[in-house]
Design a protein around this motif. Structure first.
Motif, short mmCIF file in Angstrom:
data_model
loop_
_atom_site.label_atom_id
_atom_site.label_comp_id
_atom_site.label_asym_id
_atom_site.label_seq_id
_atom_site.Cartn_x
_atom_site.Cartn_y
_atom_site.Cartn_z
N PRO A 7 10.97 -31.69 -15.33
CA PRO A 7 11.53 -32.09 -16.62
C PRO A 7 11.35 -31.03 -17.70
N THR A 8 12.28 -31.04 -18.63
CA THR A 8 12.21 -30.18 -19.79
C THR A 8 11.87 -31.02 -21.01
N ALA A 9 11.36 -30.36 -22.03
CA ALA A 9 11.02 -31.04 -23.28
C ALA A 9 11.83 -30.43 -24.41
N PHE A 10 12.37 -31.27 -25.27
CA PHE A 10 13.07 -30.85 -26.47
C PHE A 10 12.12 -31.05 -27.64
N ARG A 11 12.14 -30.08 -28.58
CA ARG A 11 11.35 -30.24 -29.79
C ARG A 11 11.95 -29.37 -30.88
N PRO A 12 11.65 -29.70 -32.13
CA PRO A 12 12.10 -28.83 -33.22
C PRO A 12 11.30 -27.52 -33.20
N ALA A 13 11.98 -26.43 -33.47
CA ALA A 13 11.32 -25.13 -33.55
C ALA A 13 10.47 -25.05 -34.80
N THR A 14 9.46 -24.21 -34.74
CA THR A 14 8.62 -23.91 -35.90
C THR A 14 8.70 -22.41 -36.17
N VAL A 15 8.19 -21.99 -37.30
CA VAL A 15 8.20 -20.57 -37.63
C VAL A 15 7.46 -19.76 -36.56
N ALA A 16 6.47 -20.35 -35.93
CA ALA A 16 5.74 -19.64 -34.88
C ALA A 16 6.64 -19.30 -33.69
N ASP A 17 7.76 -19.98 -33.54
CA ASP A 17 8.69 -19.75 -32.44
C ASP A 17 9.65 -18.60 -32.70
N VAL A 18 9.71 -18.09 -33.92
CA VAL A 18 10.73 -17.11 -34.30
C VAL A 18 10.80 -15.92 -33.35
N PRO A 19 9.71 -15.22 -33.06
CA PRO A 19 9.83 -14.05 -32.17
C PRO A 19 10.41 -14.41 -30.79
N GLY A 54 17.15 -14.49 -39.99
CA GLY A 54 18.19 -15.49 -39.76
C GLY A 54 17.68 -16.70 -39.01
N VAL A 55 16.85 -16.47 -38.00
CA VAL A 55 16.28 -17.58 -37.23
C VAL A 55 15.33 -18.39 -38.10
N ALA A 56 14.49 -17.71 -38.87
CA ALA A 56 13.56 -18.42 -39.76
C ALA A 56 14.32 -19.24 -40.79
N ALA A 57 15.42 -18.71 -41.30
CA ALA A 57 16.24 -19.47 -42.27
C ALA A 57 16.82 -20.72 -41.63
N ALA A 58 17.28 -20.62 -40.40
CA ALA A 58 17.82 -21.79 -39.70
C ALA A 58 16.73 -22.83 -39.48
N ILE A 59 15.53 -22.39 -39.11
CA ILE A 59 14.41 -23.31 -38.90
C ILE A 59 14.04 -24.01 -40.21
N GLY A 60 14.08 -23.28 -41.30
CA GLY A 60 13.69 -23.85 -42.59
C GLY A 60 14.79 -24.55 -43.35
N HIS A 61 16.00 -24.60 -42.79
CA HIS A 61 17.12 -25.22 -43.50
C HIS A 61 16.82 -26.70 -43.74
N PRO A 62 16.95 -27.17 -44.99
CA PRO A 62 16.59 -28.55 -45.29
C PRO A 62 17.46 -29.61 -44.61
N ASP A 63 18.68 -29.25 -44.22
CA ASP A 63 19.58 -30.21 -43.57
C ASP A 63 19.84 -29.85 -42.12
N GLY A 64 18.88 -29.20 -41.50
CA GLY A 64 19.12 -28.78 -40.13
C GLY A 64 17.86 -28.75 -39.29
N VAL A 65 18.08 -28.41 -38.04
CA VAL A 65 16.99 -28.28 -37.09
C VAL A 65 17.40 -27.23 -36.06
N VAL A 66 16.43 -26.48 -35.60
CA VAL A 66 16.62 -25.63 -34.44
C VAL A 66 15.87 -26.32 -33.32
N LEU A 67 16.60 -26.73 -32.30
CA LEU A 67 15.98 -27.39 -31.15
C LEU A 67 15.63 -26.34 -30.11
#
Length: 185
Positions: A7-19, A54-67
């Protein structure tokens, strides 16, 4: 190669995931590593596909999520989802090249549809695909997206999005209707 039976797991990305996300996205679209999969843009564009800002901006977008999709701590896939009124923008969709073609992309798309349709209550997914990516557009059409004939220019001269290898690149908007929280389409 990763075992696709676990199985795989889905979760919201965090800033630590950027690299790790930047590396994944680059590997799926640019350079020789991307040629191991079928989503490569290496014949159309050189340079980068994204950057840490760009990735950090997507993660921090108030109306979005990076899965992110991971298995045993290994990052396998990701995508961006941004709530835009009655639509959700779907982008930054990347699957590790060695795992492409095995159903993981469809699993990510199913989760995106669940989040956008059931949790956010939007009625459509919207995305932009380089028009010259006929194989990729055909895959999205098989997944229920439709071409709109709405085009936007490629950002020539902005190397944050890559260095074009041809002068005729542009994006086409694709749309997919979703089932909302009450089962309506």
């Amino acid at each position: 190669m990763t075992d696709t039976t676990r199985p795989t797991a889905f979760r919201p990305a965090t800033v630590a995931d950027v690299p790790a996300l930047v590396e994944l996205i680059e590997s799926a679209y640019r350079g020789d590593a991307s040629r191991a999969g079928w989503t490569t843009e290496a014949d159309l564009l050189d340079g980068q596909r994204t950057d840490a800002e760009g990735v950090a901006a997507a993660i921090g977008h108030p109306d979005g999520v990076v899965l992110v999709v991971e298995r045993d701590g290994e990052l396998l896939a990701c995508c961006q989802l941004e709530h835009r009124g009655d639509r959700a923008y779907f982008g930054m969709f990347s699957v590790r090249p060695g795992l492409q073609g095995g159903g993981l992309g469809r699993a990510v798309l199913a989760e995106v549809e669940r989040v956008a349709g059931q949790e956010w209550g939007v009625t459509e997914l919207e995305m932009a695909v380089i028009e010259q990516r006929a194989d990729l557009i055909a895959w999205y059409e098989r997944c229920g997206f439709r071409r709109t004939g709405v085009y936007t220019p490629f950002p020539y001269g902005d190397e944050r999005f890559g260095i074009p290898r041809r002068p005729d690149l542009r994006f086409e908007t694709l749309i997919k209707g979703l089932t909302g929280p009450m089962g309506e389409v």
